[in-house]
Write a protein that holds these residues in place. Structure first.
Motif, PDB file in Angstrom:
ATOM      1  N   UNK A 268       0.892  -1.370   0.146  1.00 16.95           N
ATOM      2  CA  UNK A 268       0.085   0.022  -0.052  1.00 16.95           C
ATOM      3  C   UNK A 268       0.945   1.308  -0.044  1.00 16.95           C
ATOM      4  N   UNK A 269       1.979   1.259   0.706  1.00 19.06           N
ATOM      5  CA  UNK A 269       2.821   2.305   0.668  1.00 19.06           C
ATOM      6  C   UNK A 269       3.226   2.579  -0.829  1.00 19.06           C
ATOM      7  N   UNK A 271       1.792   1.962  -3.442  1.00 24.19           N
ATOM      8  CA  UNK A 271       0.875   2.449  -4.190  1.00 24.19           C
ATOM      9  C   UNK A 271       0.627   3.868  -3.867  1.00 24.19           C
ATOM     10  N   UNK A 272       0.780   4.164  -2.582  1.00 20.55           N
ATOM     11  CA  UNK A 272       0.487   5.830  -2.355  1.00 20.55           C
ATOM     12  C   UNK A 272       1.878   6.714  -3.014  1.00 20.55           C
ATOM     13  N   UNK A 273       2.907   6.001  -2.795  1.00 25.57           N
ATOM     14  CA  UNK A 273       4.246   6.665  -3.331  1.00 25.57           C
ATOM     15  C   UNK A 273       4.136   6.933  -4.932  1.00 25.57           C
ATOM     16  N   UNK A 274       3.289   6.340  -5.562  1.00 26.08           N
ATOM     17  CA  UNK A 274       3.242   6.787  -7.013  1.00 26.08           C
ATOM     18  C   UNK A 274       1.944   7.614  -7.320  1.00 26.08           C
ATOM     19  N   UNK A 275       1.417   8.049  -6.350  1.00 28.07           N
ATOM     20  CA  UNK A 275       0.321   9.093  -6.437  1.00 28.07           C
ATOM     21  C   UNK A 275       0.564  10.384  -5.866  1.00 28.07           C
ATOM     22  N   UNK A 276       0.693  11.695  -6.602  1.00 24.93           N
ATOM     23  CA  UNK A 276       0.802  12.991  -6.218  1.00 24.93           C
ATOM     24  C   UNK A 276      -0.186  13.391  -5.135  1.00 24.93           C
ATOM     25  N   UNK A 277      -1.317  12.648  -4.953  1.00 29.03           N
ATOM     26  CA  UNK A 277      -2.389  13.159  -3.804  1.00 29.03           C
ATOM     27  C   UNK A 277      -1.771  12.754  -2.423  1.00 29.03           C
ATOM     28  N   UNK A 278      -0.734  11.962  -2.513  1.00 34.49           N
ATOM     29  CA  UNK A 278      -0.205  11.796  -1.083  1.00 34.49           C
ATOM     30  C   UNK A 278       0.896  12.320  -0.845  1.00 34.49           C
ATOM     31  N   UNK A 279       1.173  12.999   0.296  1.00 38.29           N
ATOM     32  CA  UNK A 279       2.438  13.587   0.766  1.00 38.29           C
ATOM     33  C   UNK A 279       2.832  12.681   2.002  1.00 38.29           C
ATOM     34  N   UNK A 280       4.111  12.134   1.711  1.00 37.91           N
ATOM     35  CA  UNK A 280       4.716  11.060   2.745  1.00 37.91           C
ATOM     36  C   UNK A 280       5.879  11.412   3.223  1.00 37.91           C
TER      37      UNK A 280
END
Length: 322
Positions: A268-269, A271-280
């Motif tokens: 899941x991390x 997956x999030x990493x590839x999306x600009x909507x997620x700031x990690x």
């Protein structure tokens, strides 16, 4: 002389040996299996640790141990019941990083409100220098209603930092009085209203059984369409799979996370990493040079108070009955 054992292994950073040389002999040792740990801590009066485990089986064998200092707010690595039974006092140091967590939270909030991750990604990956490439409307910061879940010390610091931007603020915390919220110019609301009306929600809660996965699919569906979520509180408060799907479906606009349920890369991390909507960010909310210095200064100060018998100035979480 007191005997202090430090389990953290950061001798070059904390320098407790030099700091406390006038009152104690300080030795550093790494965490180990119970039997070996008992041997290493056999004559310890004070133990300093971070998240290294100290089980009841270990504590019951340490006849000289009087104080455990945890360099952080989470004492789940300790058997607190065994410590209380053995009249071992326990102190958790958490005040030192509150400002840093509040600073990091507000940086993430402002980044989401101004759509910085999305526009930065568009410039970097698409070479596009154009306003309007992000589909959501861009509002000025003061036009947003921020919901704070958990209004303890960090939640209050976040509110104080956001007020100069003109944001309207509301908070939910069943353990903090409405009077305190109103004193901070924050409107107290119930959880359901906060979910339904906040443009952005920021979380500042400890992870307990009652708060684990507090934000699941149901809560995200209740949030306003286009709302944003920030978690600089605790990993495990948010069901990250449900969050990802809520963003993917277009109901949640974006999310900023400094802590995750699993503190290492997961499917899941990635997956999030590839999306600009997620700031990690990788669990950096509580860190700064100033915080590190304050942490060791606080530990030294409390040890000296303890040695002098000035217990009233020490915020123990367990205490012996003398």
């Amino acid at each position: 002389m007191y005997h202090i054992r430090v389990l953290t292994g950061h001798q070059d950073e904390d320098d407790f040996g030099e700091r406390l040389s006038d009152i104690a002999e300080v030795e550093y040792c790494s965490a180990a299996e119970d039997e070996e740990l008992i041997e290493r801590l056999e004559d310890a009066d004070i133990v300093i640790c971070e998240d290294e485990p100290l089980s009841g089986a270990v504590l019951k064998e340490l006849d000289d141990l009087k104080l455990i200092i945890v360099l952080g707010e989470d004492a789940s690595n300790l058997d607190l019941m065994a410590a209380a039974e053995r009249h071992i006092k326990v102190l958790c140091l958490s005040d030192y990083f509150e400002e840093d967590v509040a600073d990091h939270t507000c940086a993430m909030i402002l980044a989401l409100l101004r759509q910085i991750p999305e526009y930065a990604s568009d410039v970097r990956n698409n070479g596009r220098w154009q306003f309007g490439s992000v589909p959501w409307p861009l509002h000025r910061v003061s036009a947003n209603l921020i919901g704070i879940v958990g209004f303890g010390r960090v939640g209050q610091l976040v509110a104080a930092r956001l007020k100069p931007f003109g944001c309207n603020l509301q908070a939910y915390d069943p353990f903090v009085s409405e009077k305190i919220m109103l004193e901070h110019d924050v409107r107290p609301v119930d959880f359901d209203k906060l979910l339904k009306t906040s443009d952005l929600i920021t979380l500042h809660l400890p992870l307990e059984e009652s708060t684990r996965n507090m934000f699941q699919e149901e809560q995200m569906e209740t949030m306003k369409k286009g709302a944003m979520l920030v978690n600089c509180g605790s990993g495990g408060l948010v069901d990250e799979a449900a969050l990802y799907h809520a963003v993917d479906d277009g109901h949640i606009r974006s999310a900023a996370l400094d802590t995750l349920t699993m503190e290492h890369p997961s499917a899941m991390f990635l997956e999030m990493l590839g999306r600009p909507e997620f700031l990690l960010t990788p669990d950096v909310r509580a860190h700064s040079l100033e915080a590190e210095k304050e942490k060791y200064d606080d530990a030294e100060r409390y040890i000296r108070l303890f040695v002098e018998g000035k217990y009233d100035g020490i915020p123990f979480i367990t205490s012996s009955e003398e």
